[in-house]
Design a protein around this motif. Structure first.
Motif, short mmCIF file in Angstrom:
data_model
loop_
_atom_site.label_atom_id
_atom_site.label_comp_id
_atom_site.label_asym_id
_atom_site.label_seq_id
_atom_site.Cartn_x
_atom_site.Cartn_y
_atom_site.Cartn_z
N GLN A 266 -13.21 38.94 37.12
CA GLN A 266 -12.03 38.69 37.93
C GLN A 266 -12.35 38.91 39.40
O GLN A 266 -13.18 39.75 39.75
CB GLN A 266 -10.89 39.65 37.58
CG GLN A 266 -10.17 39.35 36.30
CD GLN A 266 -9.02 40.33 36.08
OE1 GLN A 266 -9.23 41.54 36.10
NE2 GLN A 266 -7.84 39.80 35.85
N THR A 267 -11.67 38.17 40.24
CA THR A 267 -11.76 38.44 41.67
C THR A 267 -10.92 39.68 41.98
O THR A 267 -10.10 40.10 41.16
CB THR A 267 -11.22 37.26 42.50
OG1 THR A 267 -9.84 37.07 42.16
CG2 THR A 267 -12.02 35.99 42.25
N ARG B 266 -12.32 38.58 51.82
CA ARG B 266 -11.31 37.74 51.16
C ARG B 266 -11.25 38.12 49.69
O ARG B 266 -12.18 37.89 48.93
CB ARG B 266 -11.66 36.27 51.33
CG ARG B 266 -11.57 35.83 52.76
CD ARG B 266 -11.91 34.39 52.89
NE ARG B 266 -12.21 34.10 54.28
CZ ARG B 266 -12.64 32.94 54.70
NH1 ARG B 266 -12.83 31.95 53.86
NH2 ARG B 266 -12.90 32.75 55.96
N ALA B 267 -10.13 38.69 49.29
CA ALA B 267 -9.97 39.18 47.92
C ALA B 267 -10.03 38.06 46.89
O ALA B 267 -10.41 38.30 45.74
CB ALA B 267 -8.64 39.94 47.78
N CYS B 268 -9.70 36.85 47.29
CA CYS B 268 -9.71 35.74 46.34
C CYS B 268 -11.12 35.22 46.09
O CYS B 268 -11.35 34.51 45.12
CB CYS B 268 -8.82 34.60 46.83
SG CYS B 268 -9.45 33.75 48.30
N ARG B 269 -12.07 35.56 46.95
CA ARG B 269 -13.44 35.07 46.82
C ARG B 269 -14.41 36.12 46.28
O ARG B 269 -15.48 35.79 45.81
CB ARG B 269 -13.96 34.60 48.18
CG ARG B 269 -13.16 33.49 48.81
CD ARG B 269 -13.48 32.15 48.29
NE ARG B 269 -14.89 31.88 48.54
CZ ARG B 269 -15.56 30.91 47.98
NH1 ARG B 269 -14.97 30.12 47.14
NH2 ARG B 269 -16.83 30.73 48.25
N ARG B 270 -14.05 37.37 46.37
CA ARG B 270 -14.96 38.48 46.02
C ARG B 270 -14.71 38.92 44.59
O ARG B 270 -13.60 39.30 44.23
CB ARG B 270 -14.74 39.62 46.99
CG ARG B 270 -15.33 40.94 46.64
CD ARG B 270 -16.82 41.01 46.88
NE ARG B 270 -17.31 42.33 47.14
CZ ARG B 270 -17.21 43.38 46.35
NH1 ARG B 270 -16.55 43.30 45.22
NH2 ARG B 270 -17.73 44.53 46.67
N ARG B 271 -15.72 38.86 43.74
CA ARG B 271 -15.62 39.36 42.36
C ARG B 271 -15.53 40.88 42.40
O ARG B 271 -16.25 41.53 43.15
CB ARG B 271 -16.83 38.96 41.53
CG ARG B 271 -17.01 37.48 41.40
CD ARG B 271 -16.22 36.94 40.24
NE ARG B 271 -16.42 35.49 40.17
CZ ARG B 271 -15.57 34.70 39.63
NH1 ARG B 271 -14.47 35.17 39.11
NH2 ARG B 271 -15.80 33.41 39.60
N GLY C 169 -10.08 30.79 49.36
CA GLY C 169 -10.90 31.25 50.48
C GLY C 169 -10.76 30.47 51.76
O GLY C 169 -11.59 30.62 52.66
#
Length: 122
Positions: A35-36, A81-86, A65
């Motif tokens: 999950q991101t 960016r929380a949506c791009r970082r696992r 992102g």
């Protein structure tokens, strides 16, 4: 939103989820490997984790992102960016604020319609 779209008992692929735990603003939050950070936060019921300059809550907007609404600090690194970082086990995430009280004073914005606006060429 739920953390899982396919119920484990009806998952034809037979995924074996591996849990992970991160810390967000001092609170433990559980997620699933892969999950991101945004996915972990959303699954935990957090819809926003940053404040805009106006004080408005911000979270995921585009989810790919392109925008900068989902920024967090991870392990001391700002503007991730929380949506791009696992998410990784043990991540320490801190929410960010862009409210004026949390930032150093800066030059007033340039207003192109005012003749004496700072930074405007005469």
């Amino acid at each position: 939103m739920t953390p899982r779209r396919v119920r484990a008992e009806s998952d034809a692929v037979g995924r074996q989820d591996r849990p992970l735990r991160i810390t967000v603003d001092g609170e433990c939050v559980d997620g699933i490997e892969g999950q991101t950070l945004a996915g972990v936060l959303l699954a935990a019921g957090r819809l926003s984790w940053r404040q805009a300059r106006s004080g408005a809550p911000r979270g995921v907007f585009c989810g790919i992102g392109v925008c900068f609404d989902c920024l967090v600090t991870v392990g001391g690194e700002r503007d991730v960016r929380a949506c791009r970082r696992r998410a990784r086990p043990g991540d320490v995430v801190t929410t960010q604020s862009r409210t004026p009280a949390s930032e150093p004073a800066s030059e007033p914005p340039i207003d192109p319609h005012k003749p004496n606006s700072p930074g405007r060429e005469s």
